[in-house]
Design an enzyme around this catalytic site. Structure first.
Site, mmCIF file in Angstrom:
data_model
loop_
_atom_site.group_PDB
_atom_site.id
_atom_site.type_symbol
_atom_site.label_atom_id
_atom_site.label_comp_id
_atom_site.label_asym_id
_atom_site.label_seq_id
_atom_site.Cartn_x
_atom_site.Cartn_y
_atom_site.Cartn_z
ATOM 1 N N LYS A 56 -37.958 57.396 -25.064
ATOM 2 C CA LYS A 56 -38.967 56.337 -25.226
ATOM 3 C C LYS A 56 -40.389 56.759 -24.840
ATOM 4 C CE LYS A 56 -37.276 53.797 -27.026
ATOM 5 N NZ LYS A 56 -36.818 54.154 -28.416
ATOM 6 N N TRP A 79 -42.773 60.137 -32.716
ATOM 7 C CA TRP A 79 -44.206 60.275 -33.008
ATOM 8 C C TRP A 79 -44.605 61.760 -33.020
ATOM 9 C CZ3 TRP A 79 -48.369 57.783 -29.267
ATOM 10 C CH2 TRP A 79 -49.593 57.704 -29.932
ATOM 11 N N HIS A 92 -33.864 65.400 -25.193
ATOM 12 C CA HIS A 92 -34.192 64.604 -24.005
ATOM 13 C C HIS A 92 -33.527 65.215 -22.779
ATOM 14 C CE1 HIS A 92 -35.813 61.511 -26.528
ATOM 15 N NE2 HIS A 92 -34.665 60.995 -26.902
ATOM 16 N N ARG A 106 -44.929 59.812 -20.692
ATOM 17 C CA ARG A 106 -45.529 58.478 -20.843
ATOM 18 C C ARG A 106 -45.442 57.768 -19.497
ATOM 19 N NH1 ARG A 106 -43.281 53.813 -25.087
ATOM 20 N NH2 ARG A 106 -45.137 52.487 -24.965
ATOM 21 N N PHE A 141 -49.302 54.050 -35.365
ATOM 22 C CA PHE A 141 -48.140 53.180 -35.164
ATOM 23 C C PHE A 141 -47.850 52.364 -36.434
ATOM 24 C CE2 PHE A 141 -46.323 49.091 -33.867
ATOM 25 C CZ PHE A 141 -45.181 49.529 -33.202
ATOM 26 N N MET A 194 -46.585 54.582 -39.407
ATOM 27 C CA MET A 194 -45.212 55.078 -39.206
ATOM 28 C C MET A 194 -44.208 53.933 -39.263
ATOM 29 S SD MET A 194 -45.390 58.131 -36.353
ATOM 30 C CE MET A 194 -43.601 58.183 -36.210
ATOM 31 N N ARG A 223 -41.578 49.033 -31.786
ATOM 32 C CA ARG A 223 -41.627 47.742 -31.134
ATOM 33 C C ARG A 223 -43.069 47.272 -30.965
ATOM 34 N NH1 ARG A 223 -41.766 45.762 -25.867
ATOM 35 N NH2 ARG A 223 -42.546 47.828 -25.307
HETATM 36 P P1 A3P Z 1 -42.468 50.782 -27.489
HETATM 37 O O1 A3P Z 1 -41.040 50.365 -27.297
HETATM 38 O O2 A3P Z 1 -43.284 50.605 -26.238
HETATM 39 O O3 A3P Z 1 -43.114 50.145 -28.679
HETATM 40 P P2 A3P Z 1 -39.191 57.537 -28.699
HETATM 41 O O4 A3P Z 1 -39.523 57.978 -30.085
HETATM 42 O O5 A3P Z 1 -39.308 58.626 -27.689
HETATM 43 O O6 A3P Z 1 -37.891 56.819 -28.647
HETATM 44 O O7 A3P Z 1 -40.338 56.479 -28.243
HETATM 45 C C1 A3P Z 1 -40.387 55.192 -28.801
HETATM 46 C C2 A3P Z 1 -41.660 54.494 -28.326
HETATM 47 O O8 A3P Z 1 -42.805 55.127 -28.941
HETATM 48 C C3 A3P Z 1 -41.690 53.040 -28.752
HETATM 49 O O9 A3P Z 1 -42.484 52.378 -27.767
HETATM 50 C C4 A3P Z 1 -42.409 53.151 -30.091
HETATM 51 O O10 A3P Z 1 -42.967 51.949 -30.548
HETATM 52 C C5 A3P Z 1 -43.500 54.159 -29.729
HETATM 53 N N1 A3P Z 1 -44.092 54.817 -30.903
HETATM 54 C C6 A3P Z 1 -43.473 55.399 -31.938
HETATM 55 N N2 A3P Z 1 -44.357 55.845 -32.839
HETATM 56 C C7 A3P Z 1 -45.579 55.538 -32.352
HETATM 57 C C8 A3P Z 1 -46.910 55.727 -32.844
HETATM 58 N N3 A3P Z 1 -47.143 56.305 -34.017
HETATM 59 N N4 A3P Z 1 -47.931 55.281 -32.082
HETATM 60 C C9 A3P Z 1 -47.701 54.684 -30.890
HETATM 61 N N5 A3P Z 1 -46.470 54.470 -30.391
HETATM 62 C C10 A3P Z 1 -45.422 54.891 -31.113
#
Ligand code: A3P
Length: 280
Positions: free
Chosen positions: A48, A53, A96, A118, A218, A221, A242
């Site tokens: 997370k 990204w 991870h 993060r 965000f 994507m 999310r």
């Molecule tokens: P949130 O749940 O706070 O929205 P991972 O890919 O490591 O599982 O991380 C997921 C988190 O990164 C989620 O956070 C998701 O929304 C956020 N995320 C994914 N792509 C993103 C982007 N392009 N810009 C900002 N946040 C992004």
């Protein structure tokens, strides 16, 4: 079980919880002999923290194309070695896993590693929503019951504190590691994309890198990946993309939880590298 007695599905291995991926334990065991290629690129994150990204950015830069990359099966935890052997070079790998469980060849061959961290308060909230949303975890607890399992590291991939500290150890002095934060990527994505490209050493035009940044916001994507069916792993009403914001934790943490977390952070991270000391 969480602090309120709500169950969730994980398996335990080497004192840590893992998701129930099929064959995960034999795969993890086999990593001690995994052979890296000199031009592999490894993306390392605690869950997370922006894994998908960073993967999109790195893939687009590598491919010299802003077509949507597919993120299937590049995790050490999710693919057998024959699968990795078939991948064309340069391979993008992801994990991870905490540092001590990664293939030793990563450090022996000095492959390029990109780490994204993060703010752990936002990680906790994102992880909570993810564990509630993913069908396989079958988790139903409320936030106040989840908060203690996050702080105690009773979630998949263990404690954020231990994971992050261990991962960042020695990174400052290692020219093959790029250390990025979710927050800096959100603040200035075009600058982050340029930094990633210079680190990887691909020759890409400024206009192309700008286009990558636009494709990896965000909203962009979310639009393309949801169209690709990403949410099929989630229960109704839950989204992988999310919120994608900084400091959403303020909508979740109580004052007492925040104080408890800060105290824990200060105690756990007192011996962390300087740029990790002020992450919350
Ligand atoms: P949130 O749940 O706070 O929205 P991972 O890919 O490591 O599982 O991380 C997921 C988190 O990164 C989620 O956070 C998701 O929304 C956020 N995320 C994914 N792509 C993103 C982007 N392009 N810009 C900002 N946040 C992004």
């Amino acid at each position: 079980k969480d602090a309120g007695g709500h169950e969730y599905n994980v398996i335990e291995w080497q004192g840590m919880y893992f998701p129930l991926f099929p064959r995960i334990v034999p795969r993890l065991e086999a990593l001690s002999t995994f052979e890296c290629r000199k031009d592999d690129i490894l993306l390392l994150t605690y869950p997370k923290s922006g894994t998908r990204w960073i993967y999109s950015i790195v893939s687009m830069v590598k491919n010299n194309s802003t077509n949507d990359p597919s993120m299937d099966s590049i995790y050490f935890e999710a693919l057998d070695q024959e699968g990795f052997a078939k991948m064309a070079s340069p391979r993008i790998l992801a994990s991870h896993l905490p540092r001590h469980l990664l293939p030793p060849d990563v450090w022996r061959k000095q492959i390029k590693v990109i780490l994204v961290t993060r703010n752990p308060k936002d990680v906790a909230v994102s992880f909570y929503n993810f564990m509630k949303g993913i069908k396989d975890f079958e988790y139903t607890g409320p936030w106040e019951s989840y908060f203690p399992i996050f702080t105690q590291g009773k979630v998949p991939y263990g404690s954020w504190f231990d994971h992050t500290k261990e991962m960042c150890k020695g990174v400052d002095s290692n020219a093959n590691c790029l250390f990025l934060t979710y927050e800096e990527m959100l603040k200035d994505l075009p600058a982050a994309v340029k930094k990633i490209n210079s680190f990887l050493g691909f020759e890409r035009s400024d206009a192309f890198l700008e286009e990558v940044a636009q494709k990896c916001t965000f909203s962009s994507m979310k639009r393309s990946e949801e169209a690709g069916g990403l949410n099929k792993y989630l229960k109704d009403g839950h989204r992988f993309f999310r919120k994608g914001q900084v400091a959403d934790w303020k909508n979740w943490f109580t004052v007492a939880q925040n104080e408890e977390f800060d105290e824990l952070y200060n105690a756990k991270m007192s011996d962390a590298p300087p740029d990790l000391k002020s992450r919350v």
